[in-house]
Each structure stands twice: as C-alpha cells, then as structure tokens.
Design a protein around this motif. Structure first.
Motif, PDB file in Angstrom:
ATOM      1  N   ARG A  50      22.785  34.454  41.800  1.00  0.00           N
ATOM      2  CA  ARG A  50      22.863  35.761  41.922  1.00  0.00           C
ATOM      3  C   ARG A  50      22.732  36.331  43.435  1.00  0.00           C
ATOM      4  NH1 ARG A  50      20.491  33.782  37.456  1.00  0.00           N
ATOM      5  NH2 ARG A  50      20.375  35.306  35.425  1.00  0.00           N
ATOM      6  N   VAL A  51      22.078  35.407  44.049  1.00  0.00           N
ATOM      7  CA  VAL A  51      21.776  35.898  45.694  1.00  0.00           C
ATOM      8  C   VAL A  51      23.408  35.739  46.423  1.00  0.00           C
ATOM      9  CG1 VAL A  51      20.993  35.432  47.806  1.00  0.00           C
ATOM     10  CG2 VAL A  51      19.483  35.052  45.965  1.00  0.00           C
ATOM     11  N   MET A  52      23.993  34.560  46.055  1.00  0.00           N
ATOM     12  CA  MET A  52      25.456  34.629  46.334  1.00  0.00           C
ATOM     13  C   MET A  52      26.078  35.837  46.082  1.00  0.00           C
ATOM     14  SD  MET A  52      29.076  33.388  45.669  1.00  0.00           S
ATOM     15  CE  MET A  52      28.761  32.914  43.894  1.00  0.00           C
ATOM     16  N   TYR A  53      26.263  36.113  44.735  1.00  0.00           N
ATOM     17  CA  TYR A  53      26.985  37.095  44.116  1.00  0.00           C
ATOM     18  C   TYR A  53      26.625  38.662  45.019  1.00  0.00           C
ATOM     19  CZ  TYR A  53      29.911  39.682  40.935  1.00  0.00           C
ATOM     20  OH  TYR A  53      30.861  40.620  40.305  1.00  0.00           O
ATOM     21  N   GLY A  54      25.327  38.685  45.411  1.00  0.00           N
ATOM     22  CA  GLY A  54      25.009  39.775  46.132  1.00  0.00           C
ATOM     23  C   GLY A  54      25.563  39.898  47.632  1.00  0.00           C
ATOM     24  N   ALA A  55      25.458  38.466  48.319  1.00  0.00           N
ATOM     25  CA  ALA A  55      26.089  38.574  49.404  1.00  0.00           C
ATOM     26  C   ALA A  55      27.545  38.682  49.443  1.00  0.00           C
ATOM     27  CB  ALA A  55      25.839  36.993  49.889  1.00  0.00           C
ATOM     28  N   SER A  56      28.306  38.421  48.351  1.00  0.00           N
ATOM     29  CA  SER A  56      29.744  38.878  48.063  1.00  0.00           C
ATOM     30  C   SER A  56      30.004  40.302  48.181  1.00  0.00           C
ATOM     31  CB  SER A  56      30.444  38.097  47.177  1.00  0.00           C
ATOM     32  OG  SER A  56      30.212  36.714  47.084  1.00  0.00           O
ATOM     33  N   VAL A  77      38.877  44.166  53.986  1.00  0.00           N
ATOM     34  CA  VAL A  77      38.706  44.643  52.540  1.00  0.00           C
ATOM     35  C   VAL A  77      39.189  43.980  51.617  1.00  0.00           C
ATOM     36  CG1 VAL A  77      38.513  46.848  50.960  1.00  0.00           C
ATOM     37  CG2 VAL A  77      38.185  46.968  53.521  1.00  0.00           C
ATOM     38  N   LEU A  78      40.313  43.595  51.799  1.00  0.00           N
ATOM     39  CA  LEU A  78      41.334  42.716  50.693  1.00  0.00           C
ATOM     40  C   LEU A  78      40.714  41.338  50.554  1.00  0.00           C
ATOM     41  CD1 LEU A  78      44.906  43.951  51.589  1.00  0.00           C
ATOM     42  CD2 LEU A  78      43.805  44.498  49.672  1.00  0.00           C
ATOM     43  N   PHE A  83      37.543  37.561  47.591  1.00  0.00           N
ATOM     44  CA  PHE A  83      36.521  36.789  47.398  1.00  0.00           C
ATOM     45  C   PHE A  83      35.417  37.256  46.391  1.00  0.00           C
ATOM     46  CE2 PHE A  83      34.909  33.152  50.102  1.00  0.00           C
ATOM     47  CZ  PHE A  83      33.731  33.021  49.109  1.00  0.00           C
ATOM     48  N   LEU A  84      35.111  38.513  46.324  1.00  0.00           N
ATOM     49  CA  LEU A  84      34.328  39.072  45.039  1.00  0.00           C
ATOM     50  C   LEU A  84      34.878  38.452  43.809  1.00  0.00           C
ATOM     51  CD1 LEU A  84      31.684  40.463  44.378  1.00  0.00           C
ATOM     52  CD2 LEU A  84      33.121  42.558  44.228  1.00  0.00           C
ATOM     53  N   SER A  88      33.001  36.265  41.048  1.00  0.00           N
ATOM     54  CA  SER A  88      32.795  36.726  39.588  1.00  0.00           C
ATOM     55  C   SER A  88      33.469  35.333  38.768  1.00  0.00           C
ATOM     56  CB  SER A  88      33.976  37.719  39.406  1.00  0.00           C
ATOM     57  OG  SER A  88      33.275  38.858  40.209  1.00  0.00           O
ATOM     58  N   VAL A  89      34.744  34.769  38.978  1.00  0.00           N
ATOM     59  CA  VAL A  89      35.319  33.573  38.298  1.00  0.00           C
ATOM     60  C   VAL A  89      34.244  32.624  38.426  1.00  0.00           C
ATOM     61  CG1 VAL A  89      37.163  32.064  38.130  1.00  0.00           C
ATOM     62  CG2 VAL A  89      37.518  34.526  38.361  1.00  0.00           C
TER      63      VAL A  89
END
Length: 120
Positions: A50-56, A77-78, A83-84, A88-89
């Motif tokens: 969850r923290v890693m996803y938030g960092a992304s 931005v691209l 990376f996001l 997600s994957v």
C-alpha cells in the motif's frame, strides 16, 4: 517566484518522490524475504504494498507539478504514469498469488525506479 525557481523546486520534489518510490520497492524486496520466513512477513508485505502504491501515485503528482507550472518536459509524467500502471499490475498479481510474474516484475520495477532516480 520565477519559472526557473519553480522548476527547480518541482524537480527536487520529483527527485524526492522517485527516491521514496525506490526505497519502498527495496523495502518490499526485504519484506518479501520475511514473508517466506516469518509469521509477520505477510502483514509487513501487505502494508508495504500500500505504501509503495502511494509512493507511485506521489511520483505521478510530482511529475505533473514539475511539468505543468514549470513548463518542463511532459516525459516524466509519461514515465510516472507507466510506473503507476506497472504498480497496479504488481498489486493485482500479488493479490492473485502469481509469484512467477510478481517477483520478476518487482525486480523490473526496482531497476526502472533506480534508473529514473539516476536520470534526475
């Protein structure tokens, strides 16, 4: 505040966001080892995800803020958006317990994040 000053601050925030993302991915690798060897590893890895996803997501925000007001290149931005998508994957295959994809994707993400950090 001049455009140059805003850009400099935007890029420093961008660099901090990439560094945070890189650190969280590294900590996920550590917690992955704990996942296999201890009872609390699963909880630690789950929270870390969850923290890693938030960092992304923070990386995407920082990239947009560095681009839009400062007039910089949209390329970060691209990269951040890509990376996001990878994050997600990664979360999806982790939840689905597909380690044959989850582990190599984690290594790829760490490498790409280090590369992005080195470029900033």
């Amino acid at each position: 505040m001049t455009t140059r000053t805003m850009t400099r601050h935007g890029f420093s925030f961008l660099r901090i966001a990439i560094a945070l993302q890189t650190l969280t991915i590294f900590l996920q690798a550590v917690s992955s080892g704990l996942l296999m060897t201890s009872s609390y590893g699963e909880t630690l890895h789950s929270v870390g995800a969850r923290v890693m996803y938030g960092a992304s997501m923070l990386y995407v925000l920082a990239a947009v803020l560095a681009w839009k007001p400062g007039g910089g290149s949209p390329r970060p931005v691209l990269h951040a958006s890509g990376f996001l998508i990878l994050a997600s994957v990664q979360v999806a295959v982790g939840i689905a317990h597909v380690p044959s994809v989850h582990l190599p994707l984690g290594v790829l993400m760490f490498g790409l994040s280090v590369l992005a950090l080195a470029r900033r």
